[in-house]
Design a protein around this motif. Structure first.
Motif, PDB file in Angstrom:
ATOM      1  N   GLN A  35       0.818  -1.211   0.000  1.00  0.00           N
ATOM      2  CA  GLN A  35       0.000   0.000   0.000  1.00  0.00           C
ATOM      3  C   GLN A  35       0.852   1.261   0.000  1.00  0.00           C
ATOM      4  O   GLN A  35       0.558   2.222  -0.712  1.00  0.00           O
ATOM      5  N   ARG A  36       1.909   1.269   0.810  1.00  0.00           N
ATOM      6  CA  ARG A  36       2.738   2.474   0.908  1.00  0.00           C
ATOM      7  C   ARG A  36       3.462   2.770  -0.395  1.00  0.00           C
ATOM      8  O   ARG A  36       3.622   3.923  -0.783  1.00  0.00           O
ATOM      9  N   ALA A  37       3.903   1.725  -1.085  1.00  0.00           N
ATOM     10  CA  ALA A  37       4.575   1.920  -2.368  1.00  0.00           C
ATOM     11  C   ALA A  37       3.610   2.520  -3.386  1.00  0.00           C
ATOM     12  O   ALA A  37       3.974   3.413  -4.161  1.00  0.00           O
ATOM     13  N   PHE A  38       2.379   2.039  -3.374  1.00  0.00           N
ATOM     14  CA  PHE A  38       1.387   2.565  -4.309  1.00  0.00           C
ATOM     15  C   PHE A  38       1.082   4.029  -4.008  1.00  0.00           C
ATOM     16  O   PHE A  38       0.977   4.858  -4.917  1.00  0.00           O
ATOM     17  N   ARG A  39       0.942   4.358  -2.727  1.00  0.00           N
ATOM     18  CA  ARG A  39       0.676   5.748  -2.353  1.00  0.00           C
ATOM     19  C   ARG A  39       1.824   6.660  -2.774  1.00  0.00           C
ATOM     20  O   ARG A  39       1.602   7.788  -3.224  1.00  0.00           O
ATOM     21  N   GLU A  40       3.049   6.186  -2.628  1.00  0.00           N
ATOM     22  CA  GLU A  40       4.205   6.980  -3.035  1.00  0.00           C
ATOM     23  C   GLU A  40       4.194   7.215  -4.543  1.00  0.00           C
ATOM     24  O   GLU A  40       4.480   8.316  -5.021  1.00  0.00           O
ATOM     25  N   LEU A  41       3.844   6.187  -5.308  1.00  0.00           N
ATOM     26  CA  LEU A  41       3.793   6.328  -6.764  1.00  0.00           C
ATOM     27  C   LEU A  41       2.692   7.302  -7.175  1.00  0.00           C
ATOM     28  O   LEU A  41       2.887   8.130  -8.073  1.00  0.00           O
ATOM     29  N   VAL A  42       1.543   7.213  -6.517  1.00  0.00           N
ATOM     30  CA  VAL A  42       0.447   8.137  -6.804  1.00  0.00           C
ATOM     31  C   VAL A  42       0.872   9.567  -6.491  1.00  0.00           C
ATOM     32  O   VAL A  42       0.663  10.489  -7.291  1.00  0.00           O
ATOM     33  N   THR A  43       1.476   9.771  -5.327  1.00  0.00           N
ATOM     34  CA  THR A  43       1.942  11.105  -4.940  1.00  0.00           C
ATOM     35  C   THR A  43       2.920  11.664  -5.963  1.00  0.00           C
ATOM     36  O   THR A  43       2.892  12.850  -6.300  1.00  0.00           O
ATOM     37  N   ARG A  44       3.757  10.806  -6.488  1.00  0.00           N
ATOM     38  CA  ARG A  44       4.805  11.211  -7.429  1.00  0.00           C
ATOM     39  C   ARG A  44       4.245  11.618  -8.787  1.00  0.00           C
ATOM     40  O   ARG A  44       4.747  12.541  -9.426  1.00  0.00           O
ATOM     41  N   HIS A  45       3.199  10.953  -9.257  1.00  0.00           N
ATOM     42  CA  HIS A  45       2.751  11.146 -10.641  1.00  0.00           C
ATOM     43  C   HIS A  45       1.358  11.757 -10.798  1.00  0.00           C
ATOM     44  O   HIS A  45       1.007  12.177 -11.910  1.00  0.00           O
ATOM     45  N   LEU A  46       0.561  11.795  -9.752  1.00  0.00           N
ATOM     46  CA  LEU A  46      -0.845  12.170  -9.907  1.00  0.00           C
ATOM     47  C   LEU A  46      -1.036  13.578 -10.461  1.00  0.00           C
ATOM     48  O   LEU A  46      -1.855  13.789 -11.364  1.00  0.00           O
ATOM     49  N   ASP A  47      -0.294  14.549  -9.952  1.00  0.00           N
ATOM     50  CA  ASP A  47      -0.502  15.934 -10.383  1.00  0.00           C
ATOM     51  C   ASP A  47      -0.265  16.106 -11.880  1.00  0.00           C
ATOM     52  O   ASP A  47      -1.039  16.776 -12.574  1.00  0.00           O
ATOM     53  N   ARG A  48       0.802  15.504 -12.394  1.00  0.00           N
ATOM     54  CA  ARG A  48       1.111  15.666 -13.817  1.00  0.00           C
ATOM     55  C   ARG A  48       0.130  14.891 -14.692  1.00  0.00           C
ATOM     56  O   ARG A  48      -0.260  15.363 -15.765  1.00  0.00           O
ATOM     57  N   VAL A  49      -0.269  13.709 -14.238  1.00  0.00           N
ATOM     58  CA  VAL A  49      -1.256  12.934 -14.993  1.00  0.00           C
ATOM     59  C   VAL A  49      -2.575  13.700 -15.063  1.00  0.00           C
ATOM     60  O   VAL A  49      -3.212  13.794 -16.122  1.00  0.00           O
TER      61      VAL A  49
END
Length: 205
Positions: A35-49
């Motif tokens: 779960q934490r890895a997924f949240r980190e990936l979302v945090t990293r890419h969500l704004d630009r996507v």
């Protein structure tokens, strides 16, 4: 913007994850349901996507839905992820661009009033355009472009991707991207003709 609470993920064993972890490293843990890895990936890419979807669609609600859909698709396909085949960011852009094109083809009447001004720190030539009426005129011109031309312009000017990176996202050739951008620039120059010179010349070939 936050991901939906409805997404169920598995909490994995404590491991050191954070901003220093590569996308491929995060994906290895995500494949195991971390779960934490997924949240980190979302945090990293969500704004630009989300920003790409918003620029292509011109509608906040649709852009948010498509951005969340991209991450949901990534989650559901996590076990099939193969490191080295594609960068995570490229894969996410590809999903969003394709979904945006499909949606725009289904509904041509998209609102442009909600399209935000370009962020001050956006690494693109379009940031030199004056605010107000000039920005609104550009938004109208972008909305009028065919779907693939608009996607190419958004990725090139707003996301600062190279022609090769855009070709990867859109699953086409560099020559095809160059053709899309050339035709889009001509249409944008025609629309912006008579406007302030600095904005007009942004779209010179």
């Amino acid at each position: 913007m936050q991901m939906s609470e409805g997404m169920r993920v598995i909490e994995a064993t404590e491991v050191p994850l954070g901003a220093s972890s590569s996308d491929d490293t995060l994906m290895e843990f995500i494949k195991a349901g971390d779960q934490r890895a997924f949240r980190e990936l979302v945090t990293r890419h969500l704004d630009r996507v989300y920003a790409v979807a918003l620029r292509i669609l011109g509608n906040r609600a649709d852009a948010e839905d498509l951005a969340q859909d991209a991450f949901l698709r990534l989650w559901t396909a996590r076990e099939r992820w193969e490191p080295g085949r594609a960068q995570v960011g490229t894969w996410l852009y590809r999903v969003v661009v394709n979904r945006c094109i499909d949606l725009r083809r289904k509904s041509r009447e998209l609102a442009v009033d909600e399209v935000p001004d370009v962020a001050d720190d956006a690494a693109s030539a379009v940031t030199t355009i004056h605010q107000g009426e000039m920005s609104r005129k550009l938004d109208d011109a972008l909305t009028a472009l065919p779907e693939q031309q608009r996607a190419a312009v958004v990725l090139f000017y707003f996301e600062d991707l190279s022609n090769a990176e855009i070709a990867d996202v859109m699953e086409t050739t560099v020559a095809a991207v160059e053709s899309l951008l050339k035709r889009a620039r001509k249409k944008l120059r025609d629309v912006m003709r008579g406007s302030e010179a600095d904005a007009y010349h942004l779209f010179d070939a």
